[in-house]
Design an enzyme around this catalytic site. Structure first.
Site, PDB file in Angstrom:
ATOM      1  N   ASP A  62      -8.233   8.294  13.919  1.00  0.00           N
ATOM      2  CA  ASP A  62      -8.449   7.932  12.515  1.00  0.00           C
ATOM      3  C   ASP A  62      -9.160   6.585  12.410  1.00  0.00           C
ATOM      4  O   ASP A  62      -8.827   5.760  11.548  1.00  0.00           O
ATOM      5  CB  ASP A  62      -7.116   7.893  11.765  1.00  0.00           C
ATOM      6  CG  ASP A  62      -7.295   7.945  10.247  1.00  0.00           C
ATOM      7  OD1 ASP A  62      -8.343   8.446   9.796  1.00  0.00           O
ATOM      8  OD2 ASP A  62      -6.397   7.497   9.529  1.00  0.00           O
ATOM      9  N   LYS A  91       6.801  -0.462   7.115  1.00  0.00           N
ATOM     10  CA  LYS A  91       6.252   0.865   6.822  1.00  0.00           C
ATOM     11  C   LYS A  91       7.427   1.810   6.598  1.00  0.00           C
ATOM     12  O   LYS A  91       8.114   2.185   7.541  1.00  0.00           O
ATOM     13  CB  LYS A  91       5.366   1.334   7.982  1.00  0.00           C
ATOM     14  CG  LYS A  91       4.640   2.637   7.742  1.00  0.00           C
ATOM     15  CD  LYS A  91       3.664   2.911   8.891  1.00  0.00           C
ATOM     16  CE  LYS A  91       2.890   4.185   8.669  1.00  0.00           C
ATOM     17  NZ  LYS A  91       1.911   4.445   9.762  1.00  0.00           N
ATOM     18  N   GLY A 144       0.819  -1.203   0.000  1.00  0.00           N
ATOM     19  CA  GLY A 144       0.000   0.000   0.000  1.00  0.00           C
ATOM     20  C   GLY A 144       0.849   1.247   0.000  1.00  0.00           C
ATOM     21  O   GLY A 144       2.060   1.212   0.257  1.00  0.00           O
ATOM     22  N   LYS A 152      -0.001   8.835   2.590  1.00  0.00           N
ATOM     23  CA  LYS A 152       0.691  10.122   2.703  1.00  0.00           C
ATOM     24  C   LYS A 152       1.986  10.009   3.496  1.00  0.00           C
ATOM     25  O   LYS A 152       2.889  10.821   3.367  1.00  0.00           O
ATOM     26  CB  LYS A 152      -0.223  11.154   3.353  1.00  0.00           C
ATOM     27  CG  LYS A 152      -0.690  10.795   4.762  1.00  0.00           C
ATOM     28  CD  LYS A 152      -1.620  11.853   5.303  1.00  0.00           C
ATOM     29  CE  LYS A 152      -2.131  11.512   6.692  1.00  0.00           C
ATOM     30  NZ  LYS A 152      -2.997  10.345   6.710  1.00  0.00           N
ATOM     31  N   PHE A 153       2.095   8.959   4.321  1.00  0.00           N
ATOM     32  CA  PHE A 153       3.289   8.765   5.145  1.00  0.00           C
ATOM     33  C   PHE A 153       4.437   8.174   4.346  1.00  0.00           C
ATOM     34  O   PHE A 153       5.593   8.373   4.659  1.00  0.00           O
ATOM     35  CB  PHE A 153       2.954   7.814   6.302  1.00  0.00           C
ATOM     36  CG  PHE A 153       2.458   6.484   5.832  1.00  0.00           C
ATOM     37  CD1 PHE A 153       3.331   5.478   5.472  1.00  0.00           C
ATOM     38  CD2 PHE A 153       1.107   6.249   5.711  1.00  0.00           C
ATOM     39  CE1 PHE A 153       2.874   4.259   5.015  1.00  0.00           C
ATOM     40  CE2 PHE A 153       0.638   5.029   5.255  1.00  0.00           C
ATOM     41  CZ  PHE A 153       1.521   4.034   4.901  1.00  0.00           C
TER      42      PHE A 153
END
Length: 691
Positions: A391, A299, A277, A280-281
């Site tokens: 979130d 990540k 995926g 924005k990070f």
């Protein structure tokens, strides 16, 4: 006493006057007492009934007693004059004079055999002729907690352990729950044994039971709640549980201290596989450890600037505190000169709402309760650490695998730890799920997550979004109004208890929303604790299917526009922290910078083969911020729009190239090229025109 009233040289009459009435009359008429005993206008500098007002001496602020004990509320005071006093509770004067002992220096109120309803503020009012004073004492009545509201049920089963979950007590006894005692007994033996204690150190509403018991045995479990006063009676017993080793194995979670590796690169220890995926990070990739073969998720944070790295490190430090079976597990991090990478548990299932659409999946109100319980348990854990997620939405509730019903909460990129005495105000979130106080740019707290949970529950049961408007601006306006309505058709098969539960979360006043503890103990949650979903009517999946079809990935640019609209919708226009202030504008600009990302294809082009004279459609889905410029190429030459060759762009990022009346010269390689200030992305497919 009898007084002859004389005012301005005229006798007003005779009357019996109480001392308090005398003082009141004198204060209203601004008169003094002359030596004759008659009233005369108050001369300048004359002191009315000279003396000192009542003053309390080190009065207590609160008193805590256990149910059944005797409470003595006592206040000492000083006064140079006679006093009168009374006690007030719940805006009513305490009339039982036998329980009150008063003199010129103190007053005490005795409450024997204290009950929970005796708790609250008790105010003593003391008056003398010079004035009055009052002081309130908070009486806390504590007791053993009620039993947990539901019996334990199996939320995870493997060959080596059983994970139990339950709901907290409906009443904590007036004192915070400090833990739970988990008990078991074997029921498949000829003689059922006594209850045995598994642990008295469980701090949450779930517990992983190591199967040091007979793996082939049949057991029942129950739980007791603990507070500083004592231990509750046991909960209801669980159903009989037998370990089944076939098909139930899941990856064991052993929570250990993790650290940030600053000496190595992630590539030193992991093979980087496919991309999972983009956000924005940065990006998420599937990883495989070179030695152990363990699969995990990496990540990779975007940006090498100090600000971006600080944000990444903040998330890493927060994740180090989170160890719970309902949260994605943090495994480690790499922080080098070139990149910051967070290693996370790899979760193989899909998003919760997509899982519901699977054929054969039981979609009922009890299964929805099961999911809501897991979400609440995970959020309850982080709330106890004073962390707010900020979130919560369907995309961040993910199934552990493709067959079971276990879920985990992911993505803590926006989560914040609340600091005492420091207001937290944010300007980010998804319009459909964001709480009203975020839109109004007011201080947010743990209750912001509870609002989002209410929205998720509403959609889970009905397949419709309670505040979804035709635009982001309309959605934000509907959220601000906080008028939750239940469409009779959508909620036809849903119980009234579910509606009450949702209303208790979707409250405009954040103080009125349920906490996680109260939500888990809510009658709706408890009522389905032991109901077999297979005996309950299935819910219609069609509306959920339509909801998922409408809910495509939102463009980052659209999110920024929504946040800008928040500032115009807010009623607060003054003050240093208002949306129109420089501070708010700076926050918006910072957020916009963090959303910038290069173009990327969520759906790529596919090779096509169609006969001559037919119509063909190439389509792909593009995301990126700023909005990408798109160019179509045929064999690397720009495609010019004409009557039979059209390009369509949709708001959800879908780009379609339509070629009608196909001709042989239309054959070739077609490329969609998307570019913005952050980068360029391309995808291609071949068209074959059949003659």
């Amino acid at each position: 006493p009898r007084f002859l009233f004389h005012f301005n040289g005229r006798i007003q009459g005779r009357s019996e006057v109480k001392p308090t009435s005398l003082v009141s009359f004198m204060q209203k008429k601004s008169v003094g007492i002359c030596s004759t005993g008659f009233f005369s206008p108050k001369p300048a500098g004359f002191c009315l009934l000279p003396g000192l007002a009542v003053k309390f001496v080190e009065p207590p602020e609160k008193l805590e007693v256990q149910v059944g004990e005797t409470a003595v509320l006592s206040c000492a005071f000083t006064s140079s004059e006679p006093v009168a006093s009374c006690w007030i509770h719940n805006k009513q004067q305490v009339e039982d004079r036998s329980s009150i002992t008063s003199d010129e220096k103190s007053s005490s109120l005795l409450i024997s055999d204290v009950r929970p309803e005796d708790a609250g503020n008790y105010t003593i009012v003391v008056r003398n002729r010079s004035g009055s004073a009052q002081h309130s004492i908070r009486l806390n009545v504590v007791d053993r907690p009620h039993p947990p509201a539901s019996c334990p049920f199996v939320s995870q089963l493997s060959s080596s352990s059983v994970e139990l979950s339950w709901s907290g007590p409906g009443y904590d006894g007036g004192s915070a729950i400090t833990g739970y005692v988990v008990e078991y007994r074997r029921v498949d033996a000829k003689e059922q044994g006594d209850w045995n204690e598994l642990t008295s150190q469980c701090k949450n509403t779930s517990y992983r039971v190591p199967l040091e018991l007979d793996p082939q045995g049949e057991y029942r479990f129950r739980v007791r709640a603990v507070n500083p006063v004592g231990i509750s009676d046991p909960s209801k017993e669980s159903d009989s549980i037998t370990v089944d080793n076939e098909g139930n194995d899941v990856q064991e979670e052993a929570y250990v201290d993790v650290f940030t590796n600053t000496a190595n690169s992630v590539k030193d220890h992991y093979d980087i596989l496919e991309r999972l995926g983009v956000g924005k990070f940065g990006q998420v990739f599937r990883l495989k450890h070179k030695k152990s073969g363990q699969v995990s998720a990496g990540k990779f944070f975007r940006g090498r600037g100090m600000k971006e790295r600080a944000a990444a490190r903040k998330e890493i430090e927060l994740m180090k505190e989170l160890h719970h079976p309902k949260l994605v597990q943090f495994l480690g991090a790499y922080d080098s000169r070139l990149e910051v990478v967070m290693i996370l548990e790899y979760i193989g299932g899909r998003e919760l709402f997509e899982r519901i659409m699977d054929d054969g999946f039981e979609y009922t109100e009890p299964t929805s309760v099961c999911y809501m319980r897991q979400i609440l348990e995970g959020i309850q854990y982080i709330h106890k650490k004073n962390i707010v997620h900020l979130d919560l939405k369907p995309e961040n509730i993910v199934c552990v695998n493709r067959k079971g019903t276990l879920v985990k909460i992911i993505d803590f990129g926006l989560a914040c730890k609340l600091e005492p005495g420091k207001a937290l105000m944010v300007m980010h979130g998804t319009p459909e799920f964001v709480a009203p106080e975020v839109i109004s740019y007011e201080p947010v707290g743990l209750a912001a997550d509870m609002w989002s949970i209410g929205v998720i529950c509403y959609i889970l049961l009905s397949g419709e979004s309670p505040f979804q408007g035709s635009s982001d601006a309309e959605t934000l306006a509907l959220v601000t109004e906080a008028q939750c309505e239940f469409d009779p058709e959508s909620f036809r098969d849903i119980t009234e208890g579910a509606k009450v539960f949702i209303r208790s979360l979707l409250q405009r006043d954040k103080r009125a929303r349920l906490t996680c503890e109260r939500a888990l103990a809510h009658p709706w949650m408890v009522s389905f604790a032991s109901v077999d979903p297979r005996t309950t009517k299935s819910l219609n999946k069609e509306k959920m299917r339509r909801f998922l079809a409408k809910r495509k990935w939102t463009k980052a640019g659209k999110a920024v526009l929504a946040l800008k609209r928040m500032t115009h919708l807010s009623s607060k226009s003054d003050g240093p922290d208002s949306p129109s202030s420089p501070k708010a504008e700076q926050a918006l600009q910072t957020l916009e910078q963090s959303l910038r990302t290069e173009p990327r294809f969520q759906q790529t082009l596919k090779d096509l083969s169609q006969p001559r004279g037919s119509t063909v459609r190439f389509f792909c889905t593009i995301y990126g911020y700023p909005d990408p410029d798109v160019v179509w190429l045929q064999d690397e030459e720009p495609v010019e729009e004409m009557e039979r060759l059209q390009v369509e762009y949709e708001e959800d990022g879908t780009c379609t190239l339509i070629i009608s009346d196909l001709r042989p010269e239309d054959s070739g390689m077609y490329t969609c090229c998307a570019s913005n200030s952050m980068g360029v992305a391309r995808c291609s497919a071949r068209l074959s025109v059949e003659l």
